[in-house]
Design a protein around this motif. Structure first.
Motif, PDB file in Angstrom:
ATOM      1  N   GLU A 134       0.834  -1.202   0.000  1.00  0.00           N
ATOM      2  CA  GLU A 134       0.000   0.000   0.000  1.00  0.00           C
ATOM      3  C   GLU A 134       0.873   1.258   0.000  1.00  0.00           C
ATOM      4  O   GLU A 134       0.535   2.258  -0.627  1.00  0.00           O
ATOM      5  N   GLY A 135       1.998   1.187   0.700  1.00  0.00           N
ATOM      6  CA  GLY A 135       2.929   2.315   0.712  1.00  0.00           C
ATOM      7  C   GLY A 135       3.459   2.633  -0.682  1.00  0.00           C
ATOM      8  O   GLY A 135       3.604   3.809  -1.050  1.00  0.00           O
ATOM      9  N   ALA A 136       3.736   1.584  -1.452  1.00  0.00           N
ATOM     10  CA  ALA A 136       4.210   1.795  -2.819  1.00  0.00           C
ATOM     11  C   ALA A 136       3.120   2.431  -3.680  1.00  0.00           C
ATOM     12  O   ALA A 136       3.397   3.309  -4.505  1.00  0.00           O
ATOM     13  N   VAL A 137       1.878   2.014  -3.474  1.00  0.00           N
ATOM     14  CA  VAL A 137       0.762   2.607  -4.223  1.00  0.00           C
ATOM     15  C   VAL A 137       0.659   4.095  -3.890  1.00  0.00           C
ATOM     16  O   VAL A 137       0.540   4.945  -4.785  1.00  0.00           O
ATOM     17  N   LYS A 138       0.717   4.424  -2.600  1.00  0.00           N
ATOM     18  CA  LYS A 138       0.616   5.823  -2.173  1.00  0.00           C
ATOM     19  C   LYS A 138       1.747   6.656  -2.767  1.00  0.00           C
ATOM     20  O   LYS A 138       1.523   7.779  -3.228  1.00  0.00           O
ATOM     21  N   MET A 139       2.954   6.103  -2.751  1.00  0.00           N
ATOM     22  CA  MET A 139       4.109   6.824  -3.292  1.00  0.00           C
ATOM     23  C   MET A 139       3.943   7.059  -4.800  1.00  0.00           C
ATOM     24  O   MET A 139       4.204   8.150  -5.304  1.00  0.00           O
ATOM     25  N   ARG A 140       3.485   6.038  -5.518  1.00  0.00           N
ATOM     26  CA  ARG A 140       3.286   6.180  -6.964  1.00  0.00           C
ATOM     27  C   ARG A 140       2.178   7.175  -7.278  1.00  0.00           C
ATOM     28  O   ARG A 140       2.279   7.947  -8.230  1.00  0.00           O
ATOM     29  N   LEU A 141       1.125   7.162  -6.467  1.00  0.00           N
ATOM     30  CA  LEU A 141       0.053   8.153  -6.652  1.00  0.00           C
ATOM     31  C   LEU A 141       0.602   9.567  -6.443  1.00  0.00           C
ATOM     32  O   LEU A 141       0.332  10.470  -7.239  1.00  0.00           O
ATOM     33  N   GLN A 142       1.382   9.730  -5.379  1.00  0.00           N
ATOM     34  CA  GLN A 142       1.949  11.047  -5.079  1.00  0.00           C
ATOM     35  C   GLN A 142       2.867  11.516  -6.202  1.00  0.00           C
ATOM     36  O   GLN A 142       2.751  12.638  -6.676  1.00  0.00           O
ATOM     37  N   ARG A 143       3.764  10.646  -6.648  1.00  0.00           N
ATOM     38  CA  ARG A 143       4.697  11.017  -7.722  1.00  0.00           C
ATOM     39  C   ARG A 143       3.954  11.295  -9.027  1.00  0.00           C
ATOM     40  O   ARG A 143       4.308  12.223  -9.763  1.00  0.00           O
ATOM     41  N   GLY A 144       2.949  10.496  -9.310  1.00  0.00           N
ATOM     42  CA  GLY A 144       2.167  10.700 -10.524  1.00  0.00           C
ATOM     43  C   GLY A 144       1.436  12.027 -10.502  1.00  0.00           C
ATOM     44  O   GLY A 144       1.421  12.759 -11.496  1.00  0.00           O
TER      45      GLY A 144
END
Length: 155
Positions: A134-144
């Motif tokens: 879930e942390g990776a999803v959040k990070m990718r959402l933020q970067r995107g």
């Protein structure tokens, strides 16, 4: 003689005929180049023993033809949709710009942004679908989101 030398000789000797065969089948320069490259890659992988030059030529022609046919089958099974067609299917002009920005993102960010904002998946669901935390999803959402903001500001 080494396989590299064999391949070099075959490339010099048969590239022209393979090009002509593939261009007739594929009608697309980039696909032809890919098909010829894949043909010689298979030559290197398989390291076939040939009786004579005619056998070698026939093998290369058969492989190039099969690769070209596979490429056509792939095109039929996976038709392309142009960006313009996607844009025309969207109603609001601001959605067109957003779509262009989404398409420009790296694949990892593009997938989570799409799944979250377009398909409506929650972070946990996206993590399960993509097999990431879930942390990776959040990070990718933020970067995107950051990348899309930056590129929208540049326009």
């Amino acid at each position: 003689m080494s396989i590299e030398e064999d391949v070099r000789k075959a490339v010099l000797k048969y590239s022209d005929i393979l090009y002509k065969i593939c261009i007739v089948i594929l009608c697309n320069e980039q696909d032809v180049q890919d098909a010829i490259q894949e043909t010689f890659c298979r030559y290197m992988e398989k390291k076939p023993n040939f009786r004579d030059e005619e056998h070698e030529k026939a093998w290369l022609i058969r492989v190039a033809t099969n690769i070209s046919r596979d490429m056509i089958r792939f095109r039929i099974r996976h038709p392309k949709v142009s960006i313009e067609e996607l844009e025309n299917s969207l109603v609001a002009p601001q959605q067109k710009e957003t779509l262009r920005e989404l398409i420009e993102l790296p694949i990892k960010q593009k997938m989570v942004i799409y799944l979250h904002y377009v398909e409506g998946y929650h972070i946990k669901e996206i993590a399960d679908i993509l097999g990431i935390t879930e942390g990776a999803v959040k990070m990718r959402l933020q970067r995107g989101r950051q990348q899309m903001k930056l590129s929208l500001k540049e326009v």
